[in-house]
Structures are given as structure tokens and as C-alpha cells.
Write a protein that holds these residues in place. Structure first.
Motif, mmCIF file in Angstrom:
data_model
loop_
_atom_site.group_PDB
_atom_site.id
_atom_site.type_symbol
_atom_site.label_atom_id
_atom_site.label_comp_id
_atom_site.label_asym_id
_atom_site.label_seq_id
_atom_site.Cartn_x
_atom_site.Cartn_y
_atom_site.Cartn_z
ATOM 1 N N GLU A 171 0.821 -1.205 0.000
ATOM 2 C CA GLU A 171 0.000 0.000 0.000
ATOM 3 C C GLU A 171 0.859 1.262 0.000
ATOM 4 O O GLU A 171 0.527 2.251 -0.663
ATOM 5 C CB GLU A 171 -0.926 -0.017 1.210
ATOM 6 N N SER A 172 1.969 1.237 0.729
ATOM 7 C CA SER A 172 2.850 2.416 0.736
ATOM 8 C C SER A 172 3.469 2.651 -0.636
ATOM 9 O O SER A 172 3.628 3.795 -1.071
ATOM 10 C CB SER A 172 3.951 2.237 1.790
ATOM 11 N N LYS A 173 3.801 1.584 -1.371
ATOM 12 C CA LYS A 173 4.336 1.743 -2.718
ATOM 13 C C LYS A 173 3.297 2.354 -3.664
ATOM 14 O O LYS A 173 3.612 3.201 -4.498
ATOM 15 C CB LYS A 173 4.810 0.394 -3.260
ATOM 16 N N LYS A 174 2.018 1.935 -3.563
ATOM 17 C CA LYS A 174 0.975 2.488 -4.427
ATOM 18 C C LYS A 174 0.742 3.961 -4.125
ATOM 19 O O LYS A 174 0.527 4.767 -5.042
ATOM 20 C CB LYS A 174 -0.326 1.697 -4.240
ATOM 21 N N VAL A 175 0.833 4.329 -2.861
ATOM 22 C CA VAL A 175 0.657 5.742 -2.499
ATOM 23 C C VAL A 175 1.776 6.586 -3.104
ATOM 24 O O VAL A 175 1.543 7.688 -3.614
ATOM 25 C CB VAL A 175 0.598 5.886 -0.966
ATOM 26 N N VAL A 176 3.024 6.079 -3.058
ATOM 27 C CA VAL A 176 4.150 6.809 -3.646
ATOM 28 C C VAL A 176 3.961 6.974 -5.152
ATOM 29 O O VAL A 176 4.243 8.039 -5.733
ATOM 30 C CB VAL A 176 5.476 6.089 -3.315
ATOM 31 N N GLU A 177 3.450 5.939 -5.831
ATOM 32 C CA GLU A 177 3.214 6.025 -7.275
ATOM 33 C C GLU A 177 2.170 7.086 -7.599
ATOM 34 O O GLU A 177 2.316 7.864 -8.556
ATOM 35 C CB GLU A 177 2.775 4.666 -7.815
ATOM 36 N N TYR A 178 1.086 7.141 -6.839
ATOM 37 C CA TYR A 178 0.043 8.142 -7.085
ATOM 38 C C TYR A 178 0.567 9.562 -6.851
ATOM 39 O O TYR A 178 0.235 10.492 -7.592
ATOM 40 C CB TYR A 178 -1.170 7.868 -6.191
ATOM 41 N N VAL A 179 1.409 9.732 -5.821
ATOM 42 C CA VAL A 179 1.953 11.071 -5.538
ATOM 43 C C VAL A 179 2.841 11.536 -6.678
ATOM 44 O O VAL A 179 2.784 12.699 -7.109
ATOM 45 C CB VAL A 179 2.713 11.063 -4.192
ATOM 46 N N ARG A 180 3.701 10.654 -7.202
ATOM 47 C CA ARG A 180 4.583 11.015 -8.310
ATOM 48 C C ARG A 180 3.770 11.344 -9.569
ATOM 49 O O ARG A 180 4.108 12.261 -10.316
ATOM 50 C CB ARG A 180 5.556 9.882 -8.591
ATOM 51 N N ALA A 181 2.685 10.577 -9.838
ATOM 52 C CA ALA A 181 1.862 10.842 -11.020
ATOM 53 C C ALA A 181 1.154 12.183 -10.918
ATOM 54 O O ALA A 181 1.006 12.905 -11.914
ATOM 55 C CB ALA A 181 0.835 9.720 -11.193
ATOM 56 N N ILE A 182 0.747 12.570 -9.698
ATOM 57 C CA ILE A 182 0.087 13.870 -9.525
ATOM 58 C C ILE A 182 1.085 15.002 -9.739
ATOM 59 O O ILE A 182 0.775 16.026 -10.351
ATOM 60 C CB ILE A 182 -0.568 13.936 -8.136
ATOM 61 N N ARG A 183 2.328 14.825 -9.240
ATOM 62 C CA ARG A 183 3.339 15.872 -9.399
ATOM 63 C C ARG A 183 3.732 16.045 -10.863
ATOM 64 O O ARG A 183 3.985 17.170 -11.311
ATOM 65 C CB ARG A 183 4.570 15.532 -8.558
ATOM 66 N N LYS A 184 3.798 14.948 -11.622
ATOM 67 C CA LYS A 184 4.159 15.042 -13.036
ATOM 68 C C LYS A 184 3.002 15.533 -13.908
ATOM 69 O O LYS A 184 3.199 15.834 -15.077
ATOM 70 C CB LYS A 184 4.628 13.675 -13.548
ATOM 71 N N GLY A 185 1.825 15.578 -13.381
ATOM 72 C CA GLY A 185 0.664 16.022 -14.149
ATOM 73 C C GLY A 185 -0.042 14.935 -14.913
ATOM 74 O O GLY A 185 -0.881 15.221 -15.783
ATOM 75 N N LEU A 186 0.319 13.674 -14.610
ATOM 76 C CA LEU A 186 -0.363 12.574 -15.292
ATOM 77 C C LEU A 186 -1.790 12.392 -14.801
ATOM 78 O O LEU A 186 -2.658 11.937 -15.544
ATOM 79 C CB LEU A 186 0.436 11.274 -15.108
ATOM 80 N N ILE A 187 -2.036 12.720 -13.579
ATOM 81 C CA ILE A 187 -3.376 12.642 -12.996
ATOM 82 C C ILE A 187 -3.861 14.059 -12.762
ATOM 83 O O ILE A 187 -3.208 14.836 -12.047
ATOM 84 C CB ILE A 187 -3.374 11.831 -11.681
ATOM 85 N N LYS A 188 -4.970 14.419 -13.401
ATOM 86 C CA LYS A 188 -5.533 15.751 -13.277
ATOM 87 C C LYS A 188 -6.899 15.675 -12.618
ATOM 88 O O LYS A 188 -7.692 14.768 -12.912
ATOM 89 C CB LYS A 188 -5.666 16.403 -14.657
ATOM 90 N N PHE A 189 -7.146 16.621 -11.760
ATOM 91 C CA PHE A 189 -8.426 16.683 -11.048
ATOM 92 C C PHE A 189 -9.323 17.734 -11.708
ATOM 93 O O PHE A 189 -8.852 18.734 -12.248
ATOM 94 C CB PHE A 189 -8.194 17.033 -9.574
ATOM 95 N N ASP A 190 -10.628 17.479 -11.689
ATOM 96 C CA ASP A 190 -11.585 18.430 -12.248
ATOM 97 C C ASP A 190 -11.677 19.667 -11.361
ATOM 98 O O ASP A 190 -11.836 19.558 -10.134
ATOM 99 C CB ASP A 190 -12.969 17.774 -12.372
ATOM 100 N N LYS A 191 -11.533 20.805 -12.000
ATOM 101 C CA LYS A 191 -11.646 22.047 -11.251
ATOM 102 C C LYS A 191 -13.101 22.361 -10.960
ATOM 103 O O LYS A 191 -13.976 22.067 -11.777
ATOM 104 C CB LYS A 191 -11.016 23.191 -12.055
ATOM 105 N N PRO A 192 -13.388 22.929 -9.850
ATOM 106 C CA PRO A 192 -14.779 23.292 -9.544
ATOM 107 C C PRO A 192 -15.271 24.370 -10.497
ATOM 108 O O PRO A 192 -14.533 25.296 -10.867
ATOM 109 C CB PRO A 192 -14.706 23.789 -8.096
#
Length: 679
Positions: A205-226
């Protein structure tokens, strides 16, 4: 049972019907099919000693005796010989399904169990009053018989009513028997302590969390703006450019109101301000044409009054936006030429009649009917002037003339070349004329055929038959073999004449309407009768109606059958042509609106034509091809419109016939002329 106890039995029977009727009925019906442990043989001996007083006994005192008796009965009923199977074997099938039947089910052998006759209610009541055991009898619906309850069965029912178990030996408060052995089970089934891994964070689980954090920093995962709503927006603006509106294909923006112009200004030019005369003329206009706004001038904004109809106009605007139906029309670009049926070229369908080649003149009045000789050398015509003429086709020379003395309605050549006979209808009479053509052998055969003992005329015309019926003959048609002749009259009568036997008979069918025309089938013993509304198809050998063709026309004028016999064309006086396929349906396959129609089929080798004529002095020529493949629809191609006749007394072309061997068309007109059209 003593006589002193009978009045008491009747009183108890009435009480039981009033008080416990519903409860007893439900419980007894539920227990009819229940197999008790007691034997019926042992219980029947004690039924005579048993009385209805048993229901009032104290059950608690005799509980031990009942249990012993029922226990003995159970031991005795262990034999399969004592068990009586039910008569009816239908199972859970409801008896409502057998209400309209004479039986209620089937026994083991498969035979029907017939219903018994029910007694009258009065007779059944009198019989029940005299029977002391009637209160113990119930009716079994599934087996259709009355069952008399035994002593043991009544005791079981009494225990049910008291809320006890049906058998007396059953103990509801027996001690609990624990079937599980607890001798060696000191611990539960799983008593191990919790493992250490449940208290340590998971490395995966800690490895998956690190992967998600890196993807958010690189801009691979984008969140919908309100979504931010605009602070200002136009009330009457077009919001079709909004993103949420563009997603919907069926969205249609509301219509925009008209923008204000110079007239709506608070201080417009003098040219926009109407004069008093124009304002007075507005009052004389209709309210719909009257202008809704009249320009006025004001010195400043403060002097502008409030709009009187502001609320009303806004309300109507809202109604327009809400109630006005808006539909998106999708236009499809279709080539008009692609909608036209793909028909063969007229050049490929040649030869067919195009121009007038010859004209036959000699009649003094309208020519009502024409007929072409089977060999194609002669043509006969009947006119309103009361004469019948025979013409030579190639030269137009008139060879013979018969004066009938009455308007000739119809002429028809015999289809056999060896019998040069001509059938003529004039008023109520049908005449068979010997044309005099043919060899000597053929003429001897004709004279022998027309000989009826006493000659009716000294002339060699061969006048054969006159009818004594006063109704006018409307049509004359020959059979393909040349021995039979059918005549249609204005009354509901169609006569069939046999030439060889000189025998006439009436068609043995009810017509249901006035007959217009009748036609024989080309190859089969089938007869078509056209009335004013429909066409009835009869089988002459079987003497029955085969099919009724619904024309859906106001009044039928003519009928023609394809040489193969599978297709029929019907014409009407209102100008419609109906094509029927005998193998498909009794309704028209195709209907064409052309003119007042008289029809004629023609077939030459592989080329098929049919023609129609009308009172507008025109004749239409069509190509009608019927294919052997039943999956392919017939082909109808309009070819030519022939003109040449002149109108007389509102009548045009009276009849049309094809040449039997050439693509020639003959037309008879009301202008006392006959025209030949060739290719």
C-alpha cells in the motif's frame, strides 16, 4: 341410540352449524387427505356406540386412554393394505379448470371420474335432519364423495380446535437433547492469537501511495476544477455556446427578441414620430395589424413614465419560451433522380404501337365494340347504327355488312380459326353469325353446328339464337376452346351457352351485385365475374367460390386476365387501374390513376403489352412483364399515349383490341371510325 336423545342431537347440530361452521369446515377440509394412524376397520365397529355427546366430554380426563388407543391404531395401520389411495390423481390442479367439463379428474387407471348429480337443497336438508350422523359427514371436492369422520378423526379435530398437537402421545415439553459432544472441546474452533502482520502497515500500500503522488506531481493525474458561475449574465442572451449545452445534440436555443431601434429611443428624430392623423388611422386598423409601440419624445430620462404593459409582456415572453414547440429539422441531401424507379429504356421495349397507320370508315354512328379474328386477317365491328361490319385489316376494305336493327353492344370472334363464327349482342338478343370465311369443309361444319331444325331467317347470315329475356346483354365472351359462350346481363344473371349441344344454363352462384363483365380463365376451369364493387373468382367444376378480389373502386368498368392466368387487371370509371396478383393477396398489388379505363391484354413471344382507353379520346399503352421468379415483382412501364379520335356526345374511345400476331392496336371511337396504330 335411544329415542330420548334425538331432539338433543338436532339442537346440537344447529348450534354447531351456527357457531363452529367456519372453523370446522376449514379444519375438516384440510384433514380429508391426511392419513391418520388409526385403522378404519377398528373404528367403524365403535361408530354406532359413539354419539355426539363425545364433543362435550372432558378431554383432560381421557387423555391417557386416547393416547393408548391412538398408539394401538398407529401400530395396526403400519400395513400398506390399510392405506387407501385417493381416487382422483390430478394432484394440485385447481378444480376450477373442470367447471365446464363433465368430469373432475382421472383415477389411477386413467379413466374419467364423472361428476355426480347434486341433490336439491331442500332434499339434502331433510335428509340431514333425519340422519343422526350427518354432523360427521363432509364433502370431498377432489374425489366427489361424502366422507364420514371416524371417532379418532373427530378427536384429532377437537385437539386442533383447542390448539394442541393432533396426536395425544406427542409431548411438547420434552427435555432438550444436545446432540453435540463437548467432551474434548475446551477451546473454540479457532483460538489462535492475532498475527503481527495485522498491526504493521502494508509495504504494498505504501508503494501504491508513492506512485500516485509522483503521477500527480508530473501532471499525469488531473483533477476536475470546480465550476465557477459567472457573476453577470444576460437575461435574454443566447447560452448555446455554453459547454453543458453543446453536449446535448437536441438542444435548440430560444428565439431572440427584436433589438430596440431608433423608434424606441426616448428622444427620437422627428421623422420617427407619427402625426396625429396617423395615430387616428391606427385606431381603424385591426388589433393584429396595429403597431404595438408608438414613438414619443421626452426631454430627459426622468420624464419617461413607467411602461404600462411591462408585466404582461414579460409574462407572454415566458409563455412563448415555455410553450412554443421547437423541433430540430434534419435535412438529408437526396438526389431526386435516385427516388425514381429504375425502368428499362423505351427503345429496349420496341416494337409497340406509336402512330396511326390506317383508318376504317363506314359506320354512321359511334362504334361500340370491335373484335379481331384469331388469324389476324379480319376485324369485326359493331356500331350504334345497328350494323355489324367485317373489314380486311391490311387494306381497310369492308367485306360484309349485317343490319341488326338495334344498337350492337358487343361483338366477339370465336377463338378457333376453323370456326369462323361471330357472336353479336344487340339489346336482349345474342346472335351467332356465320361470316362465310374458311374452306368448304369448315363451312359444312359450321352449318351443321348452327342447324337447329327450322331456320330462323332466309338469309345466309346464320342467325342462330335469340334470347327471350328482356334485360340488355352487356358483354359476350368466348371460352378458349370455342364451344362455350358467356353472356352478362344488366340483371343479376350470367348465362353460359354450349354451342355443340345448344344448351344454356345459368351460373349457379350468387353474385352479390350487378355484373359488369365475365371472363374465362385461359387454361383452367375458372370463371371471373366482375361486379361494380369487386371481382369474384369461381371454380366451375368444383362449383365453389375460390377468391374475392377487393377492388376498392367506386364502379368497375372492365376486366382483363393475363395470358398466363396469374394476374388480373381491373379498370374503373373514375380513372383507376388495379393490378391483382392471384398468388399473393385479394387486394390490389398496384393502383394507378390514369383515366376511365377499358383494358386489353396482349402477348407476343417475350413482349407483353396491355392497353387502356377512355372518353378523353386517348389510349395508353403499357409494358407489363410478369416473371417466372415469384420473388421478383411484375414490371409495369408506361410506353405511349395514342391520340387521334374526336369526341362526340362526351364520349371518346369506346373499345381497343390488339392484333393477335403483330404489335398493332385497334381503337374504336365515338366519331364512327376505327383506327389502326402500328410501330
Amino acid at each position: 341410540m335411544t329415542p330420548s336423545m334425538r331432539p338433543m342431537n338436532h339442537q346440537e347440530h344447529q348450534k354447531q352449524e351456527k357457531v363452529n361452521s367456519l372453523e370446522m369446515r376449514d379444519m375438516v377440509i384440510a384433514l380429508v387427505g391426511f392419513k391418520l394412524g388409526c385403522s378404519r376397520g377398528s373404528s367403524e365397529s365403535s361408530d354406532d356406540e359413539y354419539s355426539s355427546d363425545g364433543l362435550d366430554d372432558n378431554h383432560d380426563q381421557d387423555e391417557h386412554s386416547e393416547s393408548s388407543q391412538s398408539h394401538e391404531a398407529i401400530d395396526e395401520s403400519d400395513s400398506s393394505e390399510d392405506e387407501v389411495a385417493p381416487r382422483n390423481t390430478i394432484g394440485d390442479v385447481p378444480l376450477e379448470w373442470y367447471e365446464d367439463e363433465n368430469h373432475i379428474g382421472y383415477d389411477i387407471a386413467g379413466k374419467k371420474i364423472t361428476k355426480k348429480e347434486r341433490q336439491d337443497k331442500l332434499d339434502s336438508f331433510l335428509a340431514s335432519a333425519d340422519d343422526s350422523k350427518n354432523w360427521r359427514k363432509i364433502y370431498d371436492e377432489y374425489n366427489d364423495e361424502e366422507v364420514e369422520l371416524t371417532k379418532e378423526e373427530t378427536k384429532v379435530i377437537r385437539r386442533f380446535l383447542k390448539g394442541k398437537a393432533p396426536h395425544a402421545e406427542f409431548d411438547p415439553y420434552a427435555p432438550y437433547v444436545d446432540w453435540f459432544k463437548w467432551d474434548d472441546a475446551k477451546y473454540p474452533l479457532f483460538n489462535a492469537p492475532e498475527p503481527k502482520r495485522r498491526f504493521i502497515p502494508s509495504k504494498w500500500e505504501s508503494k501504491k501511495v508513492v506512485e500516485y503522488v509522483r503521477a500527480i506531481r508530473k501532471g499525469l493525474i488531473k483533477f476536475d476544477k470546480p465550476k465557477e458561475e459567472p457573476r453577470f449574465y444576460l437575461l435574454s442572451g443566447d447560452d448555446s455556446s455554453a459547454a453543458d449545452r453543446n453536449k446535448h445534440l437536441a438542444y435548440i436555443p430560444p428565439s431572440k427578441p427584436k433589438l430596440p431601434g431608433h423608434e424606441e429611443s426616448y428622444n427620437p428624430s422627428l421623422e420617427y414620430i407619427p402625426k396625429q392623423e396617423e395615430i387616428n388611422s391606427y385606431q381603424l386598423m385591426y388589433e393584429e395589424d396595429r403597431p404595438k409601440f408608438i414613438p414619443r419624445r421626452f426631454t430627459s430620462f426622468r420624464s419617461i413614465p413607467a411602461y404600462e404593459n411591462a408585466i404582461e409582456d414579460s409574462f407572454e415572453r415566458c409563455l412563448d419560451l415555455y410553450l412554443c414547440p421547437r423541433v430540430r429539422k434534419k435535412r438529408i441531401n437526396i438526389d431526386p433522380e435516385s427516388l425514381k424507379p429504375k425502368l428499362p429504356s423505351r427503345k429496349d421495349l420496341r416494337p409497340y404501337p406509336v402512330t396511326c397507320y390506317l383508318e376504317y370508315r363506314g359506320h354512321e354512328d359511334a362504334v361500340l365494340s370491335i373484335s379481331v379474328e384469331p388469324s389476324g386477317q379480319w376485324i369485326a365491328s359493331g356500331s350504334k347504327d345497328g350494323t355489324v361490319r367485317i373489314w380486311e385489316i391490311e387494306t381497310g376494305r369492308c367485306l360484309r355488312v349485317w343490319k341488326i336493327g338495334e344498337a350492337v353492344q358487343h361483338v366477339a370472334w370465336n377463338p378457333l380459326p376453323e370456326l369462323p363464327l361471330l357472336a353479336v349482342s344487340a339489346g336482349p338478343d345474342v346472335l351467332i353469325l356465320n361470316t362465310g370465311f374458311g374452306t368448304e369443309v369448315e363451312q359444312e361444319k359450321v352449318k351443321e353446328l348452327l342447324h337447329i331444325g327450322t331456320p330462323t331467317s332466309s338469309d345466309d347470315s346464320g342467325l342462330f339464337e335469340k334470347s327471350v329475356i328482356s334485360n340488355t346483354v352487356t358483354s359476350v365472351e368466348w371460352h378458349g376452346k370455342g364451344d362455350y359462350l358467356s353472356t352478362s346481363r344488366e340483371s343479376r344473371a350470367i348465362l353460359i351457352h354450349q354451342l355443340s349441344k345448344k344448351f344454356t344454363q345459368r351460373l349457379p352462384f350468387k353474385l352479390h351485385g350487378l355484373p359488369v363483365s365475365s371472363v374465362f380463365h385461359p387454361t383452367r376451369s375458372i370463371f371471373f365475374v366482375a361486379t361494380k364493387k369487386n371481382v369474384r373468382v369461381h371454380h366451375l367444376k368444383q362449383k365453389k367460390l375460390i377468391k374475392k378480389l377487393e377492388t376498392q373502386l367506386r364502379e368497375v368498368s372492365s376486366i382483363s386476365v393475363h395470358p398466363a392466368g396469374d394476374n388480373v387487371i381491373v379498370g374503373s370509371k373514375e380513372g383507376k387501374l388495379c393490378w391483382f396478383d392471384m398468388d399473393l393477396s385479394s387486394k390490389p398489388y398496384k393502383t394507378r390513376v390514369t383515366q376511365k379505363i377499358l383494358l386489353m391484354w396482349h402477348s407476343i413471344v417475350h413482349t407483353h403489352y396491355f392497353a387502356s382507353c377512355s372518353d378523353d379520346c386517348t389510349a395508353y399503352v403499357f409494358h407489363g412483364m410478369v416473371y417466372v421468379d415469384l420473388n421478383q415483382n411484375p414490371l409495369i412501364v408506361p410506353l405511349e399515349i395514342l391520340r387521334g379520335h374526336t369526341s362526340s356526345d362526351g364520349r371518346g374511345v369506346m373499345d381497343c383490341k390488339f392484333h393477335p400476331r403483330q404489335p398493332w392496336l385497334f381503337t374504336a371511337g365515338a366519331d364512327s371510325s376505327i383506327k389502326l396504330y402500328c410501330h
